[in-house]
Design a protein around this motif. Sequence first.
Motif, PDB file in Angstrom:
ATOM      1  N   SER A   1       0.908  -1.377  -0.004  1.00  0.00           N
ATOM      2  CA  SER A   1      -0.058   0.121   0.130  1.00  0.00           C
ATOM      3  C   SER A   1       0.826   1.097  -0.008  1.00  0.00           C
ATOM      4  O   SER A   1       0.473   2.187  -0.309  1.00  0.00           O
ATOM      5  N   GLY A   2       2.228   1.077   0.459  1.00  0.00           N
ATOM      6  CA  GLY A   2       3.030   2.468   0.662  1.00  0.00           C
ATOM      7  C   GLY A   2       3.162   2.851   1.974  1.00  0.00           C
ATOM      8  O   GLY A   2       3.831   4.017   2.073  1.00  0.00           O
ATOM      9  N   LYS A   3       3.071   1.857   2.803  1.00  0.00           N
ATOM     10  CA  LYS A   3       3.325   2.254   4.379  1.00  0.00           C
ATOM     11  C   LYS A   3       4.741   2.601   4.695  1.00  0.00           C
ATOM     12  O   LYS A   3       5.055   3.491   5.224  1.00  0.00           O
ATOM     13  N   SER A   4       5.513   1.639   4.164  1.00  0.00           N
ATOM     14  CA  SER A   4       7.150   1.790   4.312  1.00  0.00           C
ATOM     15  C   SER A   4       7.676   3.078   3.679  1.00  0.00           C
ATOM     16  O   SER A   4       8.519   3.592   4.288  1.00  0.00           O
ATOM     17  N   THR A   5       7.031   3.508   2.505  1.00  0.00           N
ATOM     18  CA  THR A   5       7.448   4.658   1.892  1.00  0.00           C
ATOM     19  C   THR A   5       7.321   5.709   2.949  1.00  0.00           C
ATOM     20  O   THR A   5       7.878   6.895   2.962  1.00  0.00           O
ATOM     21  N   PHE A   6       6.002   6.068   3.422  1.00  0.00           N
ATOM     22  CA  PHE A   6       5.689   6.619   4.155  1.00  0.00           C
ATOM     23  C   PHE A   6       6.567   7.059   5.672  1.00  0.00           C
ATOM     24  O   PHE A   6       7.006   8.025   5.915  1.00  0.00           O
ATOM     25  N   VAL A   7       6.992   5.805   6.027  1.00  0.00           N
ATOM     26  CA  VAL A   7       8.004   5.621   7.245  1.00  0.00           C
ATOM     27  C   VAL A   7       9.338   6.367   6.588  1.00  0.00           C
ATOM     28  O   VAL A   7       9.798   7.155   7.486  1.00  0.00           O
ATOM     29  N   LYS A   8       9.799   5.855   5.575  1.00  0.00           N
ATOM     30  CA  LYS A   8      10.893   6.566   4.965  1.00  0.00           C
ATOM     31  C   LYS A   8      10.942   8.049   4.715  1.00  0.00           C
ATOM     32  O   LYS A   8      11.732   8.772   5.133  1.00  0.00           O
ATOM     33  N   GLN A   9       9.822   8.543   4.594  1.00  0.00           N
ATOM     34  CA  GLN A   9       9.587  10.046   4.543  1.00  0.00           C
ATOM     35  C   GLN A   9       9.648  10.654   5.732  1.00  0.00           C
ATOM     36  O   GLN A   9      10.252  11.900   5.906  1.00  0.00           O
TER      37      GLN A   9
ATOM     38  N   TYR B   1       7.188  17.956  20.424  1.00  0.00           N
ATOM     39  CA  TYR B   1       6.491  16.645  20.826  1.00  0.00           C
ATOM     40  C   TYR B   1       6.972  15.486  20.152  1.00  0.00           C
ATOM     41  O   TYR B   1       7.564  15.761  18.978  1.00  0.00           O
ATOM     42  N   ILE B   2       7.080  14.443  20.764  1.00  0.00           N
ATOM     43  CA  ILE B   2       7.282  13.100  20.311  1.00  0.00           C
ATOM     44  C   ILE B   2       6.319  12.525  19.651  1.00  0.00           C
ATOM     45  O   ILE B   2       5.385  12.210  20.126  1.00  0.00           O
ATOM     46  N   TRP B   3       6.710  12.308  18.501  1.00  0.00           N
ATOM     47  CA  TRP B   3       5.635  11.327  17.535  1.00  0.00           C
ATOM     48  C   TRP B   3       6.380   9.812  17.414  1.00  0.00           C
ATOM     49  O   TRP B   3       7.292   9.800  16.666  1.00  0.00           O
ATOM     50  N   ASN B   4       5.542   8.868  17.752  1.00  0.00           N
ATOM     51  CA  ASN B   4       5.875   7.548  17.696  1.00  0.00           C
ATOM     52  C   ASN B   4       5.223   6.896  16.819  1.00  0.00           C
ATOM     53  O   ASN B   4       4.044   6.632  16.697  1.00  0.00           O
ATOM     54  N   LEU B   5       5.753   6.436  15.550  1.00  0.00           N
ATOM     55  CA  LEU B   5       5.173   5.937  14.276  1.00  0.00           C
ATOM     56  C   LEU B   5       5.390   4.463  14.521  1.00  0.00           C
ATOM     57  O   LEU B   5       6.504   4.137  14.485  1.00  0.00           O
TER      58      LEU B   5
ATOM     59  N   THR C   1       8.048  13.912  -1.361  1.00  0.00           N
ATOM     60  CA  THR C   1       8.565  14.281  -0.201  1.00  0.00           C
ATOM     61  C   THR C   1       7.557  15.690   0.076  1.00  0.00           C
ATOM     62  O   THR C   1       7.224  15.651   1.397  1.00  0.00           O
ATOM     63  N   VAL C   2       7.700  16.581  -0.628  1.00  0.00           N
ATOM     64  CA  VAL C   2       6.989  17.984  -0.187  1.00  0.00           C
ATOM     65  C   VAL C   2       5.595  17.735  -0.108  1.00  0.00           C
ATOM     66  O   VAL C   2       5.096  18.030   0.909  1.00  0.00           O
ATOM     67  N   MET C   3       4.812  16.810  -0.832  1.00  0.00           N
ATOM     68  CA  MET C   3       3.306  16.667  -0.649  1.00  0.00           C
ATOM     69  C   MET C   3       3.227  15.976   0.931  1.00  0.00           C
ATOM     70  O   MET C   3       2.113  16.210   1.598  1.00  0.00           O
ATOM     71  N   ILE C   4       3.972  14.952   1.027  1.00  0.00           N
ATOM     72  CA  ILE C   4       3.942  14.318   2.225  1.00  0.00           C
ATOM     73  C   ILE C   4       4.222  15.002   3.591  1.00  0.00           C
ATOM     74  O   ILE C   4       3.671  14.877   4.476  1.00  0.00           O
ATOM     75  N   GLU C   5       5.003  16.093   3.518  1.00  0.00           N
ATOM     76  CA  GLU C   5       5.485  16.992   4.596  1.00  0.00           C
ATOM     77  C   GLU C   5       4.063  17.784   4.711  1.00  0.00           C
ATOM     78  O   GLU C   5       3.809  17.985   5.900  1.00  0.00           O
TER      79      GLU C   5
ATOM     80  N   ILE D   1      10.531  -2.981  -0.185  1.00  0.00           N
ATOM     81  CA  ILE D   1      10.855  -3.981   0.867  1.00  0.00           C
ATOM     82  C   ILE D   1       9.622  -4.342   1.581  1.00  0.00           C
ATOM     83  O   ILE D   1       9.286  -3.477   2.235  1.00  0.00           O
ATOM     84  N   PRO D   2       9.042  -5.533   1.280  1.00  0.00           N
ATOM     85  CA  PRO D   2       7.924  -5.789   2.253  1.00  0.00           C
ATOM     86  C   PRO D   2       8.149  -5.753   3.491  1.00  0.00           C
ATOM     87  O   PRO D   2       9.308  -6.184   4.278  1.00  0.00           O
ATOM     88  N   THR D   3       7.331  -5.220   4.455  1.00  0.00           N
ATOM     89  CA  THR D   3       7.509  -4.866   5.864  1.00  0.00           C
ATOM     90  C   THR D   3       7.167  -6.355   6.643  1.00  0.00           C
ATOM     91  O   THR D   3       6.025  -6.868   6.453  1.00  0.00           O
ATOM     92  N   THR D   4       7.955  -6.865   7.293  1.00  0.00           N
ATOM     93  CA  THR D   4       7.965  -8.067   8.401  1.00  0.00           C
ATOM     94  C   THR D   4       7.996  -7.312   9.449  1.00  0.00           C
ATOM     95  O   THR D   4       9.014  -6.845  10.071  1.00  0.00           O
ATOM     96  N   GLY D   5       7.163  -8.147  10.573  1.00  0.00           N
ATOM     97  CA  GLY D   5       7.339  -7.764  11.838  1.00  0.00           C
ATOM     98  C   GLY D   5       6.865  -6.389  12.320  1.00  0.00           C
ATOM     99  O   GLY D   5       5.865  -5.855  11.347  1.00  0.00           O
ATOM    100  N   VAL D   6       7.584  -5.429  13.031  1.00  0.00           N
ATOM    101  CA  VAL D   6       6.955  -4.253  13.423  1.00  0.00           C
ATOM    102  C   VAL D   6       8.367  -3.344  13.222  1.00  0.00           C
ATOM    103  O   VAL D   6       9.345  -3.682  13.858  1.00  0.00           O
ATOM    104  N   LYS D   7       8.015  -2.080  12.668  1.00  0.00           N
ATOM    105  CA  LYS D   7       9.000  -0.942  12.601  1.00  0.00           C
ATOM    106  C   LYS D   7       8.654   0.093  13.327  1.00  0.00           C
ATOM    107  O   LYS D   7       7.585   0.776  13.327  1.00  0.00           O
ATOM    108  N   GLU D   8       9.286   0.611  14.121  1.00  0.00           N
ATOM    109  CA  GLU D   8       9.048   1.842  14.905  1.00  0.00           C
ATOM    110  C   GLU D   8       9.896   2.902  14.763  1.00  0.00           C
ATOM    111  O   GLU D   8      11.164   2.954  14.597  1.00  0.00           O
TER     112      GLU D   8
END
Length: 352
Positions: free
Chosen positions: A47-55, A195-199, A329-333, A180-187
């Motif tokens: 779906s693109g979740k990992s790309t969001f994390v990279k951003q 403020y701290i944002w925990n993704l 990146t500009v859009m995601i920001e 890279i398919p996400t396996t397990g949990v990435k934090e």
Amino acid sequence: MGNKNNKKKKKRQQEKKKNKNINKQLVDEKKNEKNEFKMLLLGTGDSGKSTFVKQMQILYKGGFNTKIVDLYRNIIRINLKQHMKILLKASADLKIQLPKESVIIQNKFLDLIKNSPVMWNDKIIEMIKQLWEQPQIKECYKSRHHFQLPDSSAYFFDKIDEIAKEDYQPTRDDILNCRIPTTGVKELSFNVKNYIWNLVDVGGQRSERRKWIHHFEDVDILIFVIALDSYSQKLFEEHSVNRMTECLSVFEQTVNNEFFKKKRLVILLNKIDLFKEKLKKVKIKEAFPDYEGENDFEHTSEYFKNKFLDIVNQKKRSVSTHLTCGTDTVMIEKIFDDIRVSIMEKFISSYI
């Protein structure tokens, strides 16, 4: 009489100022009490979740260190071999006939990557280049909605000369496009405006979803990512199941869960760039017969947005939707800034 009224007015002003100071103090205390927010990032596979994390890593953590860059260099090279193998199999399945000389190269390539322990060498590079230059392979790539292949494959095939260099260092865009398919949990934790944002990103493949529930507690924001271009694709795990249909089902089970009914929900309708391209080739109605509108981006994206919104049971809950291109990146920001500001406004106003 005048002095008496002035005294009352002054007293009211003092009380108002005092109340204002008390309210400010209460808000500050609450803000200091909770200065961390947990965002749970969910969605089905690819779906693109990992790309969001990279951003988020790029925008708020200073990008990628040398170790990560080296890891991506190896993954990109492995992916190039694997994606060419997928294309060759698909071309056979789709009855796309390669020229005789290309068939010879194909057989040598498949034999080499099957029997050789070498991950990357000049022979492999040259054969991938020659195969990618064939019009039949490009034709096969254009028909990728019939089989499983990351859409970023062409991006890397076109860069193979650069990737082949000994001193190749993946760029930011290379890393964003690398699958890279996400396996397990990435934090990932990062600081924005004190403020701290925990993704928290949990794998979206079927085998990974059973782990989701372990991360449902203490969530402040649920972000659900949907690949719009998946409307004509089948699941990797079960080729008879439409990806978008599966996504709708998973979305319903997740967002209406007891844990989330009072939580803010953010829906990211992702991969709009790929969705626009696919609309030129595959009509929505082919996969979703109930669709009656024009096959353009405006109407089709609205159709899918409403399909997901109609699923949300709690109509009064806070829900926002965004059309996104995960590699922009500009859009995601901007989108994350909108999410962050709205969360903070709601959080602060609840204590005033």
